[in-house]
Design a protein around this motif. Sequence first.
Motif, PDB file in Angstrom:
ATOM      1  N   ALA A 191      32.169  22.052 -38.623  1.00 14.21           N
ATOM      2  CA  ALA A 191      32.904  22.688 -38.147  1.00 14.21           C
ATOM      3  C   ALA A 191      34.143  22.734 -38.805  1.00 14.21           C
ATOM      4  CB  ALA A 191      32.623  22.669 -36.593  1.00 14.21           C
ATOM      5  N   GLN A 192      35.033  24.194 -38.638  1.00 16.12           N
ATOM      6  CA  GLN A 192      35.879  24.044 -39.373  1.00 16.12           C
ATOM      7  C   GLN A 192      37.247  25.778 -38.167  1.00 16.12           C
ATOM      8  OE1 GLN A 192      37.462  27.663 -41.441  1.00 16.12           O
ATOM      9  NE2 GLN A 192      35.805  28.712 -41.465  1.00 16.12           N
ATOM     10  N   SER A 193      38.455  25.783 -38.386  1.00 14.56           N
ATOM     11  CA  SER A 193      39.072  26.440 -37.039  1.00 14.56           C
ATOM     12  C   SER A 193      38.966  27.454 -38.133  1.00 14.56           C
ATOM     13  CB  SER A 193      40.373  25.494 -37.305  1.00 14.56           C
ATOM     14  OG  SER A 193      41.735  26.469 -36.842  1.00 14.56           O
ATOM     15  N   TYR A 194      38.908  28.489 -37.167  1.00 12.41           N
ATOM     16  CA  TYR A 194      38.828  30.012 -37.086  1.00 12.41           C
ATOM     17  C   TYR A 194      40.288  30.468 -36.936  1.00 12.41           C
ATOM     18  CZ  TYR A 194      34.086  30.830 -36.960  1.00 12.41           C
ATOM     19  OH  TYR A 194      32.343  30.640 -36.821  1.00 12.41           O
ATOM     20  N   VAL A 195      40.742  29.235 -36.475  1.00 11.94           N
ATOM     21  CA  VAL A 195      42.633  29.955 -36.244  1.00 11.94           C
ATOM     22  C   VAL A 195      43.729  29.241 -36.993  1.00 11.94           C
ATOM     23  CG1 VAL A 195      42.374  31.725 -34.069  1.00 11.94           C
ATOM     24  CG2 VAL A 195      42.673  29.195 -33.860  1.00 11.94           C
ATOM     25  N   PRO A 196      44.763  28.599 -37.250  1.00 12.49           N
ATOM     26  CA  PRO A 196      46.014  27.897 -37.689  1.00 12.49           C
ATOM     27  C   PRO A 196      46.167  26.797 -36.844  1.00 12.49           C
ATOM     28  CG  PRO A 196      46.585  30.448 -37.613  1.00 12.49           C
ATOM     29  CD  PRO A 196      45.722  30.713 -36.986  1.00 12.49           C
ATOM     30  N   LEU A 197      45.563  26.127 -37.526  1.00  7.45           N
ATOM     31  CA  LEU A 197      46.231  24.578 -36.625  1.00  7.45           C
ATOM     32  C   LEU A 197      47.299  24.320 -36.267  1.00  7.45           C
ATOM     33  CD1 LEU A 197      43.903  22.427 -39.654  1.00  7.45           C
ATOM     34  CD2 LEU A 197      42.946  23.568 -37.343  1.00  7.45           C
ATOM     35  N   GLY A 198      47.127  23.739 -35.574  1.00  5.51           N
ATOM     36  CA  GLY A 198      48.276  23.547 -34.504  1.00  5.51           C
ATOM     37  C   GLY A 198      48.343  24.635 -33.311  1.00  5.51           C
ATOM     38  N   LEU A 199      47.759  25.257 -33.526  1.00  3.34           N
ATOM     39  CA  LEU A 199      48.472  26.082 -32.015  1.00  3.34           C
ATOM     40  C   LEU A 199      48.135  25.118 -30.713  1.00  3.34           C
ATOM     41  CD1 LEU A 199      46.713  29.266 -33.280  1.00  3.34           C
ATOM     42  CD2 LEU A 199      49.043  29.246 -33.405  1.00  3.34           C
ATOM     43  N   PRO A 200      48.667  26.045 -29.356  1.00  8.48           N
ATOM     44  CA  PRO A 200      48.813  25.773 -28.338  1.00  8.48           C
ATOM     45  C   PRO A 200      47.226  26.345 -27.938  1.00  8.48           C
ATOM     46  CG  PRO A 200      50.695  26.615 -28.650  1.00  8.48           C
ATOM     47  CD  PRO A 200      50.610  26.509 -29.820  1.00  8.48           C
ATOM     48  N   TYR A 201      46.850  25.791 -26.743  1.00  5.49           N
ATOM     49  CA  TYR A 201      45.780  26.054 -26.067  1.00  5.49           C
ATOM     50  C   TYR A 201      45.283  27.950 -25.826  1.00  5.49           C
ATOM     51  CZ  TYR A 201      42.079  27.312 -22.393  1.00  5.49           C
ATOM     52  OH  TYR A 201      41.200  27.446 -21.614  1.00  5.49           O
ATOM     53  N   GLU A 202      46.703  28.233 -25.354  1.00  7.93           N
ATOM     54  CA  GLU A 202      46.598  29.503 -24.600  1.00  7.93           C
ATOM     55  C   GLU A 202      47.055  30.868 -25.797  1.00  7.93           C
ATOM     56  OE1 GLU A 202      46.240  31.034 -22.209  1.00  7.93           O
ATOM     57  OE2 GLU A 202      46.337  29.657 -20.713  1.00  7.93           O
ATOM     58  N   ASP A 203      47.447  30.167 -27.271  1.00 10.25           N
ATOM     59  CA  ASP A 203      47.666  31.190 -27.991  1.00 10.25           C
ATOM     60  C   ASP A 203      46.007  31.308 -28.948  1.00 10.25           C
ATOM     61  OD1 ASP A 203      49.821  31.650 -27.730  1.00 10.25           O
ATOM     62  OD2 ASP A 203      50.836  29.664 -29.105  1.00 10.25           O
ATOM     63  N   ARG A 204      45.219  29.625 -29.397  1.00  9.09           N
ATOM     64  CA  ARG A 204      44.151  29.622 -29.728  1.00  9.09           C
ATOM     65  C   ARG A 204      43.185  30.674 -28.253  1.00  9.09           C
ATOM     66  NH1 ARG A 204      44.802  23.960 -29.435  1.00  9.09           N
ATOM     67  NH2 ARG A 204      43.289  23.704 -27.346  1.00  9.09           N
ATOM     68  N   LYS A 205      43.280  30.220 -27.891  1.00  4.68           N
ATOM     69  CA  LYS A 205      42.492  30.723 -26.315  1.00  4.68           C
ATOM     70  C   LYS A 205      42.829  32.885 -26.937  1.00  4.68           C
ATOM     71  CE  LYS A 205      41.662  32.355 -21.803  1.00  4.68           C
ATOM     72  NZ  LYS A 205      41.712  31.408 -20.281  1.00  4.68           N
ATOM     73  N   LYS A 206      43.844  32.996 -26.453  1.00  5.61           N
ATOM     74  CA  LYS A 206      43.827  34.264 -27.348  1.00  5.61           C
ATOM     75  C   LYS A 206      43.574  35.009 -28.852  1.00  5.61           C
ATOM     76  CE  LYS A 206      47.459  38.103 -27.529  1.00  5.61           C
ATOM     77  NZ  LYS A 206      48.941  38.110 -27.655  1.00  5.61           N
ATOM     78  N   SER A 207      43.693  34.446 -29.643  1.00  5.45           N
ATOM     79  CA  SER A 207      43.304  34.622 -31.280  1.00  5.45           C
ATOM     80  C   SER A 207      41.447  34.596 -31.238  1.00  5.45           C
ATOM     81  CB  SER A 207      44.299  33.612 -32.405  1.00  5.45           C
ATOM     82  OG  SER A 207      45.421  33.283 -32.066  1.00  5.45           O
ATOM     83  N   LEU A 208      41.066  33.422 -30.397  1.00  2.13           N
ATOM     84  CA  LEU A 208      39.453  33.600 -30.265  1.00  2.13           C
ATOM     85  C   LEU A 208      39.109  35.327 -29.452  1.00  2.13           C
ATOM     86  CD1 LEU A 208      38.731  29.935 -30.486  1.00  2.13           C
ATOM     87  CD2 LEU A 208      38.712  31.770 -32.425  1.00  2.13           C
ATOM     88  N   GLU A 209      39.861  34.825 -28.795  1.00  2.00           N
ATOM     89  CA  GLU A 209      38.914  36.407 -27.772  1.00  2.00           C
ATOM     90  C   GLU A 209      38.768  37.359 -28.468  1.00  2.00           C
ATOM     91  OE1 GLU A 209      41.729  36.681 -24.388  1.00  2.00           O
ATOM     92  OE2 GLU A 209      40.874  34.857 -22.889  1.00  2.00           O
TER      93      GLU A 209
END
Length: 425
Positions: A273-291
Amino acid sequence: MPPHPSLLSILTLLSAAHATLRDPYSCTASTTPLGRPASLATCPEAVDEDAAFDAGTWAPWTARPYCVEPAAAAAPGPLFCVYTYAPFRGGGGRALSVVTTPALAAGAVDALDDAVVPPVFRSRLTGDEEPAYAVEDVAGRGKGLVARRRIRRWEVLLVDYPALLAHVDVFSAVDDESREDLLEQAVQQLSEPQQDEVLALARSKGGEPIEDILRTNIFGVELGLEIPHLGLYPVASRLNHHCKPNIFWRYSAHTLAVEVIAMRDIEEGEEIAQSYVPLGLPYEDRKKSLENWGFACNCPLCSSSKSKRAASDERRERLLDIYHDLNDGASGKANLTDAAIGDIVDEMESLINEENLEVRRLVYYGVVARAYMSVGDLVAAKKYVELCEDLWVRFAGDDQDYLAGMQQLRHELSEREKKATIDSD
């Protein structure tokens, strides 16, 4: 799955102006690779549907280009056409369809030749090499890639080639009906097995099926002079998201390949698996990007307890602070001592390991080297220049843009060393 961001860059795809630029690797009679197919023996001129009709040929393309005009509301620009080439990358019924401008299609011709594929990867064109992965159902995640054996860190576990490339401006400069025609034509000119493979990929946005598949499964790639295109890679598109990925990928404009490389050892049966969002983001930022792409991440990090997520966020935010501290020291905005830099680096390494953010070392080692230069510790600076260079070569491969950045870092070190020698005399 959503578009795949490269782990090598934080750049986002920008819609380029309608381009008439030629590719820097445009073919010439004197630079034609050995072993080039007869159909690629000369460098073609830019050709559209009318030019192909008038000339009676559209070589090296195996289907006559199909073109549409930009929408009336769009800025004046070139035609967008479908170009298809077969057999592509070893044959076996495979073809490549490219939706782009006539000039960019002409400039990309050299990339069609199998002779540009590095010898180490040519066995993969014939299917003689047993793949390190299998496409399997993954609980709660749809189809995914799963390791069939242990995969070692830095191993190139997959080299995938596109079935379809599409200029990003097709989605803004061409009206809906014409765009649908272009994309349907592009898929219809692939082999039947390829069509089935493409149409079986995930969808997420709704609307016209082929455009939905493309937007859901794209890789951001480039043709010509860094002109953004969307690439549909049938196998690599099966890579699912993880906030602590075990692979990264890189793209070669020279071969059109996406190479998937292990970032750490991957055990048999483990999902790749890979990351769809830039690595190192905190939880809320990752959640928002993936939503934005219609799903909530259920990886172990995101599904952990609130306290564990908060601890992870704290480590990631501290890493960002460390970067700014080191950068301030390197630029002279802060007075760091040699010992203080060493303590900061030890903390940085510990946090990167805890968060599985290996790729972040690409950014940090360069600023560490410059921080040591600023305090005159050229031995430590040289160590981190070499560590940084080793990682860039591993992550970026032969990409000259990244290597040029390393040349600048080495130049800075060299100038400091020269000055130190002069001062000591």
